[in-house]
Scaffold this active site. Sequence first.
Site, mmCIF file in Angstrom:
data_model
loop_
_atom_site.group_PDB
_atom_site.id
_atom_site.type_symbol
_atom_site.label_atom_id
_atom_site.label_comp_id
_atom_site.label_asym_id
_atom_site.label_seq_id
_atom_site.Cartn_x
_atom_site.Cartn_y
_atom_site.Cartn_z
ATOM 1 C CB SER A 156 -12.618 3.790 7.142
ATOM 2 O OG SER A 156 -11.744 2.690 7.251
ATOM 3 C CG HIS A 210 -6.333 4.797 -1.723
ATOM 4 N ND1 HIS A 210 -5.226 4.373 -1.031
ATOM 5 C CD2 HIS A 210 -6.269 4.225 -2.945
ATOM 6 C CE1 HIS A 210 -4.510 3.585 -1.815
ATOM 7 N NE2 HIS A 210 -5.116 3.483 -2.990
ATOM 8 C CG ASP A 260 -1.994 0.964 1.262
ATOM 9 O OD1 ASP A 260 -2.425 1.381 0.174
ATOM 10 O OD2 ASP A 260 -2.461 1.320 2.377
HETATM 11 P P1 13P Z 1 -9.046 4.527 5.696
HETATM 12 O O1 13P Z 1 -8.156 5.348 6.552
HETATM 13 O O2 13P Z 1 -10.303 5.254 5.320
HETATM 14 O O3 13P Z 1 -9.356 3.194 6.266
HETATM 15 O O4 13P Z 1 -8.280 4.277 4.305
HETATM 16 C C1 13P Z 1 -7.296 3.298 4.199
HETATM 17 C C2 13P Z 1 -6.528 3.397 2.933
HETATM 18 O O5 13P Z 1 -6.886 4.070 1.988
HETATM 19 C C3 13P Z 1 -5.286 2.624 2.855
HETATM 20 O O6 13P Z 1 -4.569 2.869 1.687
HETATM 21 O O1 G3H Z 2 -2.878 4.616 3.725
HETATM 22 C C1 G3H Z 2 -3.005 4.533 4.902
HETATM 23 C C2 G3H Z 2 -3.186 3.234 5.583
HETATM 24 O O2 G3H Z 2 -4.222 3.388 6.503
HETATM 25 C C3 G3H Z 2 -1.906 2.761 6.216
HETATM 26 O O3 G3H Z 2 -1.542 3.629 7.212
HETATM 27 O O4 G3H Z 2 0.876 4.193 6.930
HETATM 28 O O5 G3H Z 2 -0.265 4.320 9.171
HETATM 29 O O6 G3H Z 2 0.237 2.106 8.096
HETATM 30 P P1 G3H Z 2 -0.071 3.563 7.903
HETATM 31 ZN ZN ZN Z 3 -4.654 4.803 0.868
#
Ligand code: 13P
Ligand code: G3H
Ligand code: ZN
Length: 348
Positions: free
Chosen positions: A226, A223, A83
């Site tokens: 949530s 993205h 990610d």
């Molecule tokens: P949220 O913070 O809305 O769960 O998004 C996660 C995300 O886009 C990870 O790449």
């Molecule tokens: O893109 C954001 C995801 O929620 C991952 O977050 O970089 O804190 O692991 P993080």
């Molecule tokens: Zn993201």
Amino acid sequence: MPLVSMRQLLDEAAKGGYGVGAFNVNNMEQIQAIMEAAKETQSPVIIQASRGARAFAQDRYLYHLILAASELYPEIPLAMHLDHGNSFDTCKSAIELGFTSVMMDGSLREDGKTPNTFEENLDVTRRVVDFAHERGITVEGEIGVLGGVEDGHGAGGTGLEHLTNPDQAVEFAEKTGVDALAIAIGTSHGAYKFSKKPDGSVLKMDLLIAIHNRLPKTHLVMHGSSSVPKDLQDVINQYGGKLKQTWGVPVEEIQLGIRNGVRKVNVDTDNRLAITGAIRKVLWETPEKFDPRDYLKPARAAMQKVVATRMTQFGQAGHASDYAAVSIAQIQQGYKDGTLSTRPKAAK
Ligand code: 13P
Ligand code: G3H
Ligand code: ZN
């Protein structure tokens, strides 16, 4: 089932007209929660790790835990995805470790905050696509920039400053040949996305639909998806937490997206909320407890519940046995002979 290509998962999702949740992990319990939810709902699934997760857990641990998941749940198609890769080298190291898919987020510079130029994004993403496809690995790119900085990925602001331009999305998809395209439609990472239930002035589903109409064959990625449900916020606050009231992306808007080309839906924050609420509850109600299993078990169960619910809402439930895994070697051949290529010859 061996780890599968994310491209295969998304092509199948497009055929079936559903979305696939991509859930972030940092540890074993989160992986277990996702796999139990996938088994319960018979869903194909994407497990993703950010750079932060790779640093937190040491990425060889994560790799082997996810590999163990693929062995323990042979009936579940499972893709392992990086990610928000922030550079060619980050993506390369994930591919060399065994990830079957990477995101090159060239919408931002390596600092994860400063918006990149279109040309720089194009250049780095093309280089990652060339390297990845030669090895049968899937690539997600991003055009337009998310707002917020809560998780260290975003340009700040409301998310409306750098929305995706549909003309640029078309040019970017054609010139890079990405397998999936993340777009900016007003969402941001983390819990504090919107200060009231979002309407079309802040969550631009019309823009998503316009992009899908221009790129009907491209797998779109949402993205910051949530939903930040009030009941999860309430549990945290009931047991000593201090969250300000906030709104996420309503599930019905995600479902509208899925009817309009969204195939990958990124969710992290909802699971973080569920885990934290469950742990707080145990520690609040039984302060004498100190065995981590006493709070990690309910935390894992709370996350499983959220993930299973999202799998059903996104439509991936029931699709685990629709297809057999295509090997990464076959996918590699597909990129080579052009059957899987998404880059028109003129743009090569
Ligand atoms: P949220 O913070 O809305 O769960 O998004 C996660 C995300 O886009 C990870 O790449
Ligand atoms: O893109 C954001 C995801 O929620 C991952 O977050 O970089 O804190 O692991 P993080
Ligand atoms: Zn993201």
